[in-house]
Design an enzyme around this catalytic site. Structure first.
Site, mmCIF file in Angstrom:
data_model
loop_
_atom_site.group_PDB
_atom_site.id
_atom_site.type_symbol
_atom_site.label_atom_id
_atom_site.label_comp_id
_atom_site.label_asym_id
_atom_site.label_seq_id
_atom_site.Cartn_x
_atom_site.Cartn_y
_atom_site.Cartn_z
ATOM 1 N N GLU A 162 5.005 7.126 -0.750
ATOM 2 C CA GLU A 162 4.031 8.247 -0.226
ATOM 3 C C GLU A 162 2.814 7.590 0.472
ATOM 4 O O GLU A 162 1.708 7.835 0.196
ATOM 5 C CB GLU A 162 3.535 9.025 -1.500
ATOM 6 C CG GLU A 162 4.576 9.724 -2.216
ATOM 7 C CD GLU A 162 4.172 10.507 -3.359
ATOM 8 O OE1 GLU A 162 3.189 10.349 -3.847
ATOM 9 O OE2 GLU A 162 5.029 11.381 -3.797
ATOM 10 N N ASN A 204 9.918 5.963 1.049
ATOM 11 C CA ASN A 204 10.099 7.315 0.482
ATOM 12 C C ASN A 204 8.799 8.122 0.339
ATOM 13 O O ASN A 204 7.818 7.819 0.378
ATOM 14 C CB ASN A 204 10.387 7.050 -1.092
ATOM 15 C CG ASN A 204 10.948 8.355 -1.772
ATOM 16 O OD1 ASN A 204 12.043 8.806 -1.339
ATOM 17 N ND2 ASN A 204 10.412 8.437 -2.976
ATOM 18 N N HIS A 241 10.909 18.097 -2.310
ATOM 19 C CA HIS A 241 10.221 19.010 -3.668
ATOM 20 C C HIS A 241 9.626 20.385 -2.857
ATOM 21 O O HIS A 241 8.893 20.247 -2.125
ATOM 22 C CB HIS A 241 9.078 18.542 -4.452
ATOM 23 C CG HIS A 241 9.277 17.318 -4.862
ATOM 24 N ND1 HIS A 241 10.233 17.050 -6.067
ATOM 25 C CD2 HIS A 241 8.950 15.867 -4.728
ATOM 26 C CE1 HIS A 241 10.195 15.789 -6.573
ATOM 27 N NE2 HIS A 241 9.589 15.143 -5.689
ATOM 28 N N GLU A 270 14.505 13.435 -4.468
ATOM 29 C CA GLU A 270 13.949 13.763 -5.589
ATOM 30 C C GLU A 270 14.196 15.517 -5.680
ATOM 31 O O GLU A 270 13.268 15.880 -5.936
ATOM 32 C CB GLU A 270 12.512 13.597 -5.781
ATOM 33 C CG GLU A 270 12.210 12.083 -5.789
ATOM 34 C CD GLU A 270 10.895 11.495 -5.789
ATOM 35 O OE1 GLU A 270 9.996 12.307 -6.320
ATOM 36 O OE2 GLU A 270 10.297 10.404 -5.736
ATOM 37 N N ASP A 272 14.307 19.111 -6.096
ATOM 38 C CA ASP A 272 14.047 20.298 -6.745
ATOM 39 C C ASP A 272 13.537 21.369 -5.766
ATOM 40 O O ASP A 272 12.888 21.121 -4.748
ATOM 41 C CB ASP A 272 13.272 20.047 -8.071
ATOM 42 C CG ASP A 272 11.744 19.514 -7.626
ATOM 43 O OD1 ASP A 272 11.297 19.586 -6.569
ATOM 44 O OD2 ASP A 272 11.049 19.111 -8.716
HETATM 45 C C1 XIL Z 1 6.655 12.558 -11.260
HETATM 46 C C2 XIL Z 1 7.349 12.202 -12.585
HETATM 47 O O1 XIL Z 1 8.562 13.477 -12.648
HETATM 48 C C3 XIL Z 1 6.464 12.794 -13.635
HETATM 49 O O2 XIL Z 1 7.174 12.717 -15.012
HETATM 50 C C4 XIL Z 1 5.087 12.253 -13.627
HETATM 51 O O3 XIL Z 1 4.000 12.716 -14.460
HETATM 52 C C5 XIL Z 1 4.469 12.066 -12.124
HETATM 53 O O4 XIL Z 1 5.535 11.700 -11.353
HETATM 54 N N1 XIL Z 1 7.063 12.002 -6.211
HETATM 55 C C6 XIL Z 1 7.373 10.960 -6.668
HETATM 56 C C7 XIL Z 1 7.685 10.974 -8.335
HETATM 57 O O5 XIL Z 1 7.849 9.868 -6.104
HETATM 58 O O6 XIL Z 1 7.600 9.657 -8.837
HETATM 59 C C8 XIL Z 1 6.968 11.819 -8.952
HETATM 60 O O7 XIL Z 1 7.571 11.891 -10.288
HETATM 61 C C9 XIL Z 1 7.263 13.110 -8.299
HETATM 62 C C10 XIL Z 1 6.575 13.145 -7.020
#
Ligand code: XIL
Length: 448
Positions: A162, A204, A241, A270, A272
């Site tokens: 990020e 990422n 996401h 990641e 969802d």
């Molecule tokens: C999130 C986790 O799912 C949570 O449990 C935590 O509180 C915050 O981080 N981007 C990422 C992940 O790279 O590491 C994040 O994970 C979600 C967004």
């Protein structure tokens, strides 16, 4: 009689029975496709992995672990490998929870994605207030120590997470790490490569899915620059996401392909998608199809198992409901991973011949073509005659929306297409708008 097979690696067996009648031979063929029944196995058919984020404190939950062990072949620690977890005090490393996840995975043959070595977020308190050379050195030491500790055990590392800003600039995000100098990212990648030369090293990020967004372009230019200058980068992770305000873009496949064309693997890291029912299922299907359409899209990870495990639980964004039941989204992902083949026990597409046809026999063989979220291409190769008439029978509600190298007519239902030569040889093709039905069409060939 000639049978089709999807591909050498899939080795789908098709059995066929020929029944001849006096006037014409009719072929009836049925089979069961050996479509895989878990996410990991179905992804493995095309050499990809299917992973999930795992939380160490859920490894005692039997339902959770049951689904994890059954469905997934890649694991990402949801929080346990982040900087605050692995180096809570400067120079004191803590791997207990991360190890529980890594050991659980590796002892069951699952692979591990490392997440994440350097990030502006979830930094330990001691690091948050650091700056300048001290912070740069602390970050590089962290990368070196953690990647060395896990050397040989990590499939891919999110080396930097990020680092780009949202919005229209396409620029780096401001952070304490960024303020140590624009070269902090490549320095982190070089340190990671030195520490674990066997791991794939990924950049990422999120909101990098839409090809026309400035943030996507910014990351693309960085990866392009890294490749041009020999900075060791192997992959780009797309967090993915999604929700109604940030839906799966229609150009997702383009984004993944353009990054892959830079000479890196792409991974969906990641995933969802907030929502429910068929809308959510279709969006998941589109993401999976976009990955499958890109050779270098090597795997997909969802960000948790059950909706109740999600960091965004209220959006019910995952593949299993809170009781661990498979959702519609699960089924659409599984069927997309199975490349449109039907589940075990249903009829497979067939090819037919007419050995007793006085006009001579012919054989029509189907091959899958490109697939998109809403449509797929099929190609038919005819052998044995040049005056062929191939009947292509679709399954409702499929519809042919384009043809090439053939002259075609349709019956009144619109699902039976009769294809004849149009002077362009014996290989023709068509595009099917699938309307949710990915079954292959069945074929028969006669001369006329
Ligand atoms: C999130 C986790 O799912 C949570 O449990 C935590 O509180 C915050 O981080 N981007 C990422 C992940 O790279 O590491 C994040 O994970 C979600 C967004």
């Amino acid at each position: 009689m000639k049978l089709t097979s999807r591909s050498v690696s899939r080795a789908v067996l098709v059995s066929a029975v020929v029944t001849a009648t006096a006037s014409a031979a009719v072929l009836v063929a049925t089979t069961s496709a050996n479509a895989a029944t878990t996410l990991g196995a179905s992804a493995a058919q095309s050499g990809r992995y299917f992973g999930t984020a795992v939380a160490a404190n859920k490894l005692g939950d039997a339902t959770y672990v049951g689904i994890l062990n059954r469905e997934f072949d890649m694991v990402t620690a949801e929080n346990e490998m982040k900087m605050d977890a692995t180096e809570p005090q400067q120079g004191q490393f803590s791997y207990g929870n991360a190890d529980r996840i890594v050991n659980h995975a590796r002892s069951r043959g699952m692979k591990v994605r490392g997440h994440a070595l350097a990030w502006h977020s979830q930094q330990p308190g001691w690091m948050q207030n650091m700056s300048g050379t001290a912070l740069r050195n602390a970050m590089l030491n962290h990368v070196t120590q953690v990647a060395t500790y896990y050397r040989g055990k990590i499939h891919s590392w999110d080396v930097v997470n990020e680092a780009f800003a949202d919005g229209g600039t396409g620029a780096r995000r401001d952070s304490n790490l960024q303020r140590t100098g624009n070269d902090w990212i490549e320095a982190a990648f070089r340190a990671a490569r030195a520490a674990d030369p066997g791991a794939k090293l990924c950049y990422n990020d999120y909101n990098t899915d839409n090809w026309s967004h400035a943030k996507t372009q910014g990351v693309y230019r960085m990866v392009q620059d890294f490749k041009a200058r020999g900075v060791p980068i192997d992959c780009v992770g797309f967090q993915a996401h999604f929700n109604s305000g940030n839906p799966v873009p229609s150009n997702y496949h383009t984004t993944l392909q353009n990054f892959a064309n830079l000479g890196v693997d792409v991974q969906i890291t990641e995933l969802d998608i907030e929502g429910s029912g068929s809308t959510q299922a279709q969006q998941y299907q589109g993401v999976v199809q976009a990955c499958l359409a890109v050779t270098r899209c090597t795997g997909i990870t969802v960000w948790g198992i059950r909706d109740s495990d999600s960091w965004r639980a209220s959006g019910t964004p995952l593949l299993f409901d809170s009781s661990g039941n498979k959702k519609a989204a699960y089924n659409s992902v599984l069927s997309a991973l199975n490349n449109g083949t039907q589940p075990t026990g249903t009829t497979q597409p067939t090819t037919t011949t007419q050995p007793t046809n006085p006009g001579g026999s012919c054989t029509a063989t189907y091959a899958e073509g490109q697939k998109w979220s809403d449509r797929f291409n099929g190609q038919v190769t005819v052998t044995g005659a040049s005056n062929w008439v191939v009947t292509v029978t679709l399954s409702s509600p499929q519809k042919v929306i384009a043809t090439w190298n053939t002259t075609a007519t349709w019956d009144s239902s619109g699902t039976v297409m009769t294809a004849r030569p149009n002077g362009n040889g014996n290989v023709f093709g068509f595009t099917v708008q699938h309307n949710g039905n990915w079954n292959w069409p069945s074929l028969s060939c006669r001369t006329g």
